[in-house]
Design a protein around this motif. Structure first.
Motif, PDB file in Angstrom:
ATOM      1  N   UNK A   5      -6.688  50.645  51.370  1.00  0.00           N
ATOM      2  CA  UNK A   5      -5.861  50.583  50.130  1.00  0.00           C
ATOM      3  C   UNK A   5      -6.604  49.333  49.318  1.00  0.00           C
ATOM      4  N   UNK A   6      -6.367  49.231  48.008  1.00  0.00           N
ATOM      5  CA  UNK A   6      -6.913  48.241  47.146  1.00  0.00           C
ATOM      6  C   UNK A   6      -5.596  47.510  46.572  1.00  0.00           C
ATOM      7  N   UNK A   7      -5.580  46.162  46.570  1.00  0.00           N
ATOM      8  CA  UNK A   7      -4.581  45.622  46.067  1.00  0.00           C
ATOM      9  C   UNK A   7      -4.764  44.928  44.538  1.00  0.00           C
ATOM     10  N   UNK A   8      -3.905  45.572  43.561  1.00  0.00           N
ATOM     11  CA  UNK A   8      -3.844  44.771  42.421  1.00  0.00           C
ATOM     12  C   UNK A   8      -2.943  43.790  42.146  1.00  0.00           C
ATOM     13  N   UNK A   9      -3.037  42.827  41.533  1.00  0.00           N
ATOM     14  CA  UNK A   9      -2.158  41.749  41.419  1.00  0.00           C
ATOM     15  C   UNK A   9      -2.677  40.486  40.581  1.00  0.00           C
ATOM     16  N   UNK A  10      -1.586  39.791  40.162  1.00  0.00           N
ATOM     17  CA  UNK A  10      -2.025  38.491  39.389  1.00  0.00           C
ATOM     18  C   UNK A  10      -2.146  37.237  40.317  1.00  0.00           C
ATOM     19  N   UNK A  11      -3.514  37.040  40.415  1.00  0.00           N
ATOM     20  CA  UNK A  11      -3.867  36.041  41.225  1.00  0.00           C
ATOM     21  C   UNK A  11      -3.367  34.813  41.191  1.00  0.00           C
ATOM     22  N   UNK A  12      -3.185  33.862  40.196  1.00  0.00           N
ATOM     23  CA  UNK A  12      -2.818  32.895  39.872  1.00  0.00           C
ATOM     24  C   UNK A  12      -1.344  32.730  40.211  1.00  0.00           C
ATOM     25  N   UNK A  26      -0.421  46.899  58.130  1.00  0.00           N
ATOM     26  CA  UNK A  26      -0.051  48.076  58.405  1.00  0.00           C
ATOM     27  C   UNK A  26      -1.358  49.146  57.701  1.00  0.00           C
ATOM     28  N   UNK A  27      -1.854  48.414  56.602  1.00  0.00           N
ATOM     29  CA  UNK A  27      -2.842  49.119  55.913  1.00  0.00           C
ATOM     30  C   UNK A  27      -3.839  48.247  55.811  1.00  0.00           C
ATOM     31  N   UNK A  28      -5.093  48.938  55.474  1.00  0.00           N
ATOM     32  CA  UNK A  28      -6.256  47.935  55.448  1.00  0.00           C
ATOM     33  C   UNK A  28      -6.391  47.715  54.027  1.00  0.00           C
ATOM     34  N   UNK A  29      -6.479  46.531  53.502  1.00  0.00           N
ATOM     35  CA  UNK A  29      -6.619  46.157  52.079  1.00  0.00           C
ATOM     36  C   UNK A  29      -8.221  45.420  51.779  1.00  0.00           C
ATOM     37  N   UNK A  30      -8.679  45.525  50.691  1.00  0.00           N
ATOM     38  CA  UNK A  30      -9.986  44.775  50.485  1.00  0.00           C
ATOM     39  C   UNK A  30      -9.662  43.406  50.831  1.00  0.00           C
ATOM     40  N   UNK A  31     -11.050  42.805  51.002  1.00  0.00           N
ATOM     41  CA  UNK A  31     -10.901  41.201  51.419  1.00  0.00           C
ATOM     42  C   UNK A  31     -10.558  40.593  50.205  1.00  0.00           C
ATOM     43  N   UNK A  32      -9.637  39.661  50.104  1.00  0.00           N
ATOM     44  CA  UNK A  32      -9.088  38.871  48.802  1.00  0.00           C
ATOM     45  C   UNK A  32     -10.166  37.820  48.495  1.00  0.00           C
ATOM     46  N   UNK A  33     -10.504  37.702  47.437  1.00  0.00           N
ATOM     47  CA  UNK A  33     -11.359  36.535  47.014  1.00  0.00           C
ATOM     48  C   UNK A  33     -10.728  35.343  46.511  1.00  0.00           C
ATOM     49  N   UNK A  34     -11.312  34.309  46.633  1.00  0.00           N
ATOM     50  CA  UNK A  34     -10.581  33.115  46.192  1.00  0.00           C
ATOM     51  C   UNK A  34     -10.561  32.816  44.735  1.00  0.00           C
ATOM     52  N   UNK A  35      -9.824  32.078  44.030  1.00  0.00           N
ATOM     53  CA  UNK A  35      -9.649  31.865  42.559  1.00  0.00           C
ATOM     54  C   UNK A  35     -11.196  31.385  42.053  1.00  0.00           C
ATOM     55  N   UNK A  36     -11.996  30.562  42.773  1.00  0.00           N
ATOM     56  CA  UNK A  36     -13.222  30.086  42.310  1.00  0.00           C
ATOM     57  C   UNK A  36     -14.205  31.248  42.404  1.00  0.00           C
ATOM     58  N   UNK A  37     -14.047  32.156  43.388  1.00  0.00           N
ATOM     59  CA  UNK A  37     -14.835  33.533  43.543  1.00  0.00           C
ATOM     60  C   UNK A  37     -14.651  34.252  42.671  1.00  0.00           C
ATOM     61  N   UNK A  38     -13.310  34.522  42.171  1.00  0.00           N
ATOM     62  CA  UNK A  38     -13.155  35.416  40.914  1.00  0.00           C
ATOM     63  C   UNK A  38     -13.433  34.928  39.601  1.00  0.00           C
ATOM     64  N   UNK A  39     -13.412  33.375  39.557  1.00  0.00           N
ATOM     65  CA  UNK A  39     -13.843  32.919  38.210  1.00  0.00           C
ATOM     66  C   UNK A  39     -15.432  32.947  38.054  1.00  0.00           C
ATOM     67  N   UNK A  40     -16.105  32.968  39.379  1.00  0.00           N
ATOM     68  CA  UNK A  40     -17.726  32.960  39.162  1.00  0.00           C
ATOM     69  C   UNK A  40     -17.924  34.500  38.689  1.00  0.00           C
ATOM     70  N   UNK A  41     -17.282  35.494  39.241  1.00  0.00           N
ATOM     71  CA  UNK A  41     -17.466  36.760  38.673  1.00  0.00           C
ATOM     72  C   UNK A  41     -17.150  36.964  37.275  1.00  0.00           C
ATOM     73  N   UNK A  42     -15.923  36.530  36.688  1.00  0.00           N
ATOM     74  CA  UNK A  42     -15.616  36.378  35.307  1.00  0.00           C
ATOM     75  C   UNK A  42     -16.381  36.066  34.613  1.00  0.00           C
ATOM     76  N   UNK A  43     -17.183  34.781  34.934  1.00  0.00           N
ATOM     77  CA  UNK A  43     -18.266  34.192  34.072  1.00  0.00           C
ATOM     78  C   UNK A  43     -19.428  34.951  33.740  1.00  0.00           C
TER      79      UNK A  43
END
Length: 163
Positions: A5-12, A26-43
């Protein structure tokens, strides 16, 4: 074998609560990225974020929106919901506002993120295919136990509804 499964959520606001749910195992979710990693993607821009979402949803049967106070209003959560539905994935929501955060606090219940979506040429409400659950429990442990004891069946129900 656990569903992927994929988790969708508001990180902050909800990353601690999401980690709590993810650790149920119970289910396999994607690895959770850190706030810094996601900010890098957003940039790198919106296309980079959309590509990251698509890549992380690949091979997942279901998108689980973990609903905190402000989740429903988040741009990328809305994108993930639309992308998931358009990609044929099952969807479900779980309210997590009564799980404790890092500081030991709960939060206000958030709106149903599926409530504003209509789908198909006949514009049916997405809530026909995407159920939300508000786990029972008088405290965070009770809510956690409800999620732990039901998340697998909720995922199976979402897959059945999406058919």
């Amino acid at each position: 074998m656990a569903r992927k499964c994929f988790y969708s959520f508001y990180y902050n606001e909800d990353n601690w609560r999401v980690s709590t749910v993810k650790n149920i195992g119970a289910i396999e979710g994607q690895p959770l990225v850190s706030a810094n990693e996601f900010e890098e993607i957003k940039r790198k821009g919106d296309k980079a974020v959309a590509d990251w979402i698509a890549g992380n949803m690949a091979g997942r049967s279901t998108v689980i929106v973990l609903i905190g106070t402000n989740t429903a209003s988040r741009k990328w959560v809305k994108h993930e919901i639309k992308y998931a539905f358009d990609s044929g994935k099952a969807l479900l929501g779980i309210h997590i506002h009564r799980l404790l955060d890092r500081s030991g606090n709960t939060s206000a219940k958030g709106a149903n993120p599926f409530g504003t979506f209509t789908v198909g040429t006949d514009k049916k409400p997405l809530t026909n295919w995407a159920k939300t659950y508000d786990p029972a429990g008088v405290d965070s442990k009770g809510v956690y136990d409800t999620i732990k004891n039901n998340i697998e069946s909720w995922v199976e129900e979402a897959i059945r509804l999406r058919g």
